[in-house]
Design a protein around this motif. Structure first.
Motif, PDB file in Angstrom:
ATOM      1  N   UNK A  36       0.853  -1.194   0.000  1.00  0.00           N
ATOM      2  CA  UNK A  36       0.000   0.000   0.000  1.00  0.00           C
ATOM      3  C   UNK A  36       0.889   1.245   0.000  1.00  0.00           C
ATOM      4  N   UNK A  37       0.676   2.136  -0.939  1.00  0.00           N
ATOM      5  CA  UNK A  37       1.448   3.378  -1.001  1.00  0.00           C
ATOM      6  C   UNK A  37       0.640   4.520  -0.383  1.00  0.00           C
ATOM      7  N   UNK A  38       1.324   5.610  -0.105  1.00  0.00           N
ATOM      8  CA  UNK A  38       0.639   6.796   0.406  1.00  0.00           C
ATOM      9  C   UNK A  38      -0.323   7.326  -0.658  1.00  0.00           C
ATOM     10  N   UNK A  39       0.042   7.167  -1.913  1.00  0.00           N
ATOM     11  CA  UNK A  39      -0.844   7.562  -3.014  1.00  0.00           C
ATOM     12  C   UNK A  39      -2.148   6.769  -2.967  1.00  0.00           C
ATOM     13  N   UNK A  40      -2.026   5.466  -2.689  1.00  0.00           N
ATOM     14  CA  UNK A  40      -3.208   4.606  -2.605  1.00  0.00           C
ATOM     15  C   UNK A  40      -4.161   5.099  -1.524  1.00  0.00           C
ATOM     16  N   UNK A  41      -3.593   5.437  -0.372  1.00  0.00           N
ATOM     17  CA  UNK A  41      -4.402   5.887   0.764  1.00  0.00           C
ATOM     18  C   UNK A  41      -5.089   7.210   0.447  1.00  0.00           C
ATOM     19  N   UNK A  42      -4.329   8.129  -0.127  1.00  0.00           N
ATOM     20  CA  UNK A  42      -4.903   9.433  -0.495  1.00  0.00           C
ATOM     21  C   UNK A  42      -6.035   9.259  -1.503  1.00  0.00           C
ATOM     22  N   UNK A  43      -5.811   8.382  -2.479  1.00  0.00           N
ATOM     23  CA  UNK A  43      -6.809   8.135  -3.514  1.00  0.00           C
ATOM     24  C   UNK A  43      -8.076   7.526  -2.929  1.00  0.00           C
ATOM     25  N   UNK A  44      -7.907   6.550  -2.024  1.00  0.00           N
ATOM     26  CA  UNK A  44      -9.061   5.895  -1.402  1.00  0.00           C
ATOM     27  C   UNK A  44      -9.910   6.878  -0.603  1.00  0.00           C
TER      28      UNK A  44
END
Length: 218
Positions: A36-44
């Motif tokens: 899980x990337x920080x980008x993934x979390x922000x996107x979610x």
């Protein structure tokens, strides 16, 4: 900025922080931390990466907050169980049932990945040391209740159980047997070993009822 505006702003920041922690923990336990990337979390969450990094400087800082939140929830749940239960063994068995459901939802990669974050591991270690005396005192209270044997060194038992569960979460044994089989073997064997005849009766009834219920669900 007025005091009211400051209060509102602080509340919104806290709410955002809680949302991020909840979403991150859900993602980490499902796909592993490295997956899980920080980008993934922000996107979610539908927020910008900048907003995320303004709240948490990096993934480890976020993971630390996730662990802290998890510890708070565990502590609150434990206190609730103690208040609602008649004896020590009942508390342990209720926690055992819930922990099975929790562990089975966590991908093994999460436990493997978390070891790669020194600050997080130090936090977990400190938390265990902080709670050690309370856990041992809790187990010893079972002696007064006639549930656990008085000739048991609960300090050693506490260490052994934690080490076995740690081993279970990271060993190849999980490839040969189901999580439930291994976890049950650790916890039930431990409880049988420290229980008095009174405790054995409570324990065996729980095991019979629990296994029957699981078979019915399957």
């Amino acid at each position: 900025m007025s005091e009211i505006d400051k209060t509102i702003n602080a509340t919104l920041k806290l709410e955002l922080k809680e949302r991020i922690v909840t979403a991150a923990m859900k993602a980490f336990t499902k796909a592993g931390i490295r997956g899980v990337t920080m980008d993934d979390i922000a996107s979610d969450l539908g927020i910008s990466k900048r907003t995320l990094y303004e709240t948490f400087k990096d993934k480890e800082a976020l993971l630390i907050e996730c662990v802290k939140q998890q510890e708070k929830e565990k502590e609150a749940f434990g206190a609730k169980l103690v208040a609602e239960s008649d004896n020590v063994l009942e508390v342990i068995l209720k926690f055992y049932k819930v922990s099975i459901e929790i562990y089975q939802k966590i991908d093994k990669r999460f436990f493997e990945d978390i070891k790669k974050y020194p600050k997080v591991n130090e936090l977990i270690k400190e938390s265990r040391e902080k709670n050690k005396c309370n856990v041992i005192a809790f187990l010893k209270s079972g002696v007064d209740q006639g549930i656990f044997r008085g000739d048991v060194n609960f300090e050693i038992v506490d260490i052994l159980v934690k080490e076995q569960i740690e081993f279970m979460l990271n060993a190849e044994i999980m490839g040969a047997y189901s999580f439930f089989e291994v976890y049950e073997s650790i916890v039930i064997t431990f409880l049988r070993g420290i229980s008095t005849q009174k405790g054995q009766i409570i324990l065996e009834k729980f095991i019979t009822d629990f296994r029957k219920h699981r078979e019915e669900k399957i």
